[in-house]
Design a protein around this motif. Sequence first.
Motif, PDB file in Angstrom:
ATOM      1  N   UNK A 178     -40.240 -14.796  71.674  1.00  0.00           N
ATOM      2  CA  UNK A 178     -40.240 -13.557  70.878  1.00  0.00           C
ATOM      3  C   UNK A 178     -41.347 -12.623  71.382  1.00  0.00           C
ATOM      4  N   UNK A 179     -40.967 -11.403  71.601  1.00  0.00           N
ATOM      5  CA  UNK A 179     -41.930 -10.437  72.142  1.00  0.00           C
ATOM      6  C   UNK A 179     -42.975 -10.088  71.092  1.00  0.00           C
ATOM      7  N   UNK A 180     -44.207  -9.964  71.551  1.00  0.00           N
ATOM      8  CA  UNK A 180     -45.250  -9.458  70.654  1.00  0.00           C
ATOM      9  C   UNK A 180     -45.281  -7.942  70.760  1.00  0.00           C
ATOM     10  N   UNK A 181     -45.889  -7.331  69.780  1.00  0.00           N
ATOM     11  CA  UNK A 181     -45.921  -5.863  69.737  1.00  0.00           C
ATOM     12  C   UNK A 181     -47.367  -5.374  69.770  1.00  0.00           C
ATOM     13  N   UNK A 182     -47.619  -4.402  70.639  1.00  0.00           N
ATOM     14  CA  UNK A 182     -48.898  -3.709  70.610  1.00  0.00           C
ATOM     15  C   UNK A 182     -48.806  -2.621  69.566  1.00  0.00           C
ATOM     16  N   UNK A 183     -49.616  -2.722  68.528  1.00  0.00           N
ATOM     17  CA  UNK A 183     -49.586  -1.660  67.519  1.00  0.00           C
ATOM     18  C   UNK A 183     -50.946  -0.985  67.446  1.00  0.00           C
ATOM     19  N   UNK A 184     -50.914   0.231  66.942  1.00  0.00           N
ATOM     20  CA  UNK A 184     -52.130   1.020  66.826  1.00  0.00           C
ATOM     21  C   UNK A 184     -52.057   1.778  65.509  1.00  0.00           C
ATOM     22  N   UNK A 185     -53.093   1.700  64.717  1.00  0.00           N
ATOM     23  CA  UNK A 185     -53.111   2.470  63.469  1.00  0.00           C
ATOM     24  C   UNK A 185     -54.541   2.820  63.108  1.00  0.00           C
ATOM     25  N   UNK A 186     -54.690   3.752  62.186  1.00  0.00           N
ATOM     26  CA  UNK A 186     -56.023   4.122  61.722  1.00  0.00           C
ATOM     27  C   UNK A 186     -56.361   3.277  60.513  1.00  0.00           C
ATOM     28  N   UNK A 187     -57.490   2.580  60.579  1.00  0.00           N
ATOM     29  CA  UNK A 187     -57.931   1.775  59.443  1.00  0.00           C
ATOM     30  C   UNK A 187     -59.254   2.351  58.961  1.00  0.00           C
ATOM     31  N   UNK A 188     -59.240   2.912  57.780  1.00  0.00           N
ATOM     32  CA  UNK A 188     -60.426   3.556  57.209  1.00  0.00           C
ATOM     33  C   UNK A 188     -61.052   4.547  58.194  1.00  0.00           C
ATOM     34  N   UNK A 189     -60.177   5.318  58.827  1.00  0.00           N
ATOM     35  CA  UNK A 189     -60.637   6.388  59.718  1.00  0.00           C
ATOM     36  C   UNK A 189     -60.867   5.962  61.161  1.00  0.00           C
ATOM     37  N   UNK A 190     -60.899   4.658  61.433  1.00  0.00           N
ATOM     38  CA  UNK A 190     -61.128   4.187  62.798  1.00  0.00           C
ATOM     39  C   UNK A 190     -59.798   3.771  63.424  1.00  0.00           C
ATOM     40  N   UNK A 191     -59.570   4.198  64.678  1.00  0.00           N
ATOM     41  CA  UNK A 191     -58.364   3.774  65.379  1.00  0.00           C
ATOM     42  C   UNK A 191     -58.504   2.296  65.743  1.00  0.00           C
ATOM     43  N   UNK A 192     -57.511   1.487  65.402  1.00  0.00           N
ATOM     44  CA  UNK A 192     -57.552   0.073  65.799  1.00  0.00           C
ATOM     45  C   UNK A 192     -56.265  -0.287  66.536  1.00  0.00           C
ATOM     46  N   UNK A 193     -56.385  -1.237  67.453  1.00  0.00           N
ATOM     47  CA  UNK A 193     -55.233  -1.747  68.185  1.00  0.00           C
ATOM     48  C   UNK A 193     -55.112  -3.228  67.890  1.00  0.00           C
ATOM     49  N   UNK A 194     -53.878  -3.702  67.818  1.00  0.00           N
ATOM     50  CA  UNK A 194     -53.682  -5.130  67.581  1.00  0.00           C
ATOM     51  C   UNK A 194     -52.416  -5.578  68.287  1.00  0.00           C
ATOM     52  N   UNK A 195     -52.426  -6.829  68.709  1.00  0.00           N
ATOM     53  CA  UNK A 195     -51.236  -7.441  69.295  1.00  0.00           C
ATOM     54  C   UNK A 195     -50.675  -8.377  68.235  1.00  0.00           C
ATOM     55  N   UNK A 196     -49.460  -8.076  67.755  1.00  0.00           N
ATOM     56  CA  UNK A 196     -48.951  -8.829  66.601  1.00  0.00           C
ATOM     57  C   UNK A 196     -47.563  -9.404  66.880  1.00  0.00           C
ATOM     58  N   UNK A 197     -47.290 -10.513  66.222  1.00  0.00           N
ATOM     59  CA  UNK A 197     -45.930 -11.045  66.185  1.00  0.00           C
ATOM     60  C   UNK A 197     -45.127 -10.239  65.173  1.00  0.00           C
ATOM     61  N   UNK A 198     -43.808 -10.221  65.362  1.00  0.00           N
ATOM     62  CA  UNK A 198     -42.953  -9.478  64.425  1.00  0.00           C
ATOM     63  C   UNK A 198     -43.189  -9.924  62.991  1.00  0.00           C
ATOM     64  N   UNK A 199     -43.388 -11.223  62.811  1.00  0.00           N
ATOM     65  CA  UNK A 199     -43.425 -11.761  61.448  1.00  0.00           C
ATOM     66  C   UNK A 199     -44.787 -11.663  60.782  1.00  0.00           C
ATOM     67  N   UNK A 200     -45.788 -11.149  61.497  1.00  0.00           N
ATOM     68  CA  UNK A 200     -47.126 -11.045  60.890  1.00  0.00           C
ATOM     69  C   UNK A 200     -47.150  -9.960  59.821  1.00  0.00           C
ATOM     70  N   UNK A 201     -47.820 -10.254  58.721  1.00  0.00           N
ATOM     71  CA  UNK A 201     -47.902  -9.305  57.619  1.00  0.00           C
ATOM     72  C   UNK A 201     -49.136  -8.426  57.780  1.00  0.00           C
TER      73      UNK A 201
END
Lengths: 158, 288
Positions: free
Chosen positions: A1-24
């Motif tokens: 299963x492919x992992x996903x590189x995601x990027x979002x702002x958390x409390x104003x800071x840009x964060x990147x994470x490598x996540x499995x589809x099923x991670x909450x």
Amino acid sequence: MAKHNISFKLNGQQVNALVESRELLVHVIREQCGQTGTHIGCETSHCGVCTVDLNGESVKSCTVLAVQADGSEVMTVEGLAQNGVLHAVQEAFMQEHGLQCGFCTPGMLIRAYRFLQENPNPTEEEIRWGLSGNLCRCTGYQNIIKAVKVAAEKMQSV
Amino acid sequence: MIPGKFEYHIPTTVDEVVALLGEYGDEAKILAGGHSLLPMMKLRFAEPAHLIDISRIGEIKGIHEQGGTVRIGAMTTENELIASELLQQKCPLIPAVARLIADPQVRNRGTIGGDIAHGDPGNDHPAAMMALDATFVLRGPNGEREVPANGFFLGTYWTDLQQGEIMTEIRVPPFTSGTGYGFNKLKRKTGDFATAASTVVLKLNGNTCADIRITLTNVGPTAFRADEAENILRGQVISEALIEQAAQQVMAVCEPAKDLRGDEEYKTHMAAEMTRRSIRDALARAKG
């Protein structure tokens, strides 16, 4: 299963994470981003302790996939205080004893914050309605309701 | 608790959804708001190998009026239904139902289409849709079809939605003058499903009940319509005695499952009481 590189702002800071589809979302916030203010309770979207602000709406982060937060803005309880100064909602919960054990408090605070953006001058009934997705097993809610009312007054007077 | 492993897809058009459904068949599930499906996946009651997230498809969101019907995109959230002035004017039953679903956070995610298409007898929109005589728009590999809400719900988690199809829109006829609704839902606490709920939409012609639909939630394998109770009231000037007859008729057709919310007898009596209240409310609203 492919992992996903995601990027979002958390409390104003840009964060990147490598996540499995099923991670909450709540797990990524706590375990990858290290922001453990957001708690995990029932994990079935009932109790509300995992409430976060997602693109300006309160959601239960135990029932949102982390990959769904890609490109979004997330705010958690850690985002409330600014430069070491507590937010009016936090001040009010402290002043009115709006907590006992404290486990539900992060969810209560971040929900109360968003609720007061939606309804800056609520009645007691509206507060009960607005916070009905957050459970507290200690306080009987009276002081939580009072705290939100006081927070509303503090925010109006600024 | 986390779901089992799956491949995540995030299409931006309905055509892409239909293509993905065609490619993966019964290994695929559509993720709408996720507040029924994700908990089921955590418990391994559902284990789709492919999850198709439809939250970024703009064409199936929003509420507008067109061609004399109110059209609601399937991905419109419960809180959007509550906030809609158009619905408040043209079909106030829908926001009234949405207000009693779950809690504020869940209503930011949960959608009308998900609530309907899931086929859970505890969900609240199916009975409202049947009482409103709504129509559902489904899109699949052979194009679009419209199906009436009455006849769509076939059994628990079983609807007329075929493999390869997605629900895109809900079409509701607007209320005309003399129409009134009643919606009464007994639940133990915020966030709970109904112990029993009853929805009534009726139309008055003078003092006579020209038409009426009575539907029930969570007291049978699906939401259902109480046709014979309707027949007692249709064409009549509704009196307390007739309301009681209709309530007794509702009790005769309830088939609730015993659970923590109560046994069969209690739920059946509650379905009757919710129906009495909903008929009275609908009558009062129809009279204005």
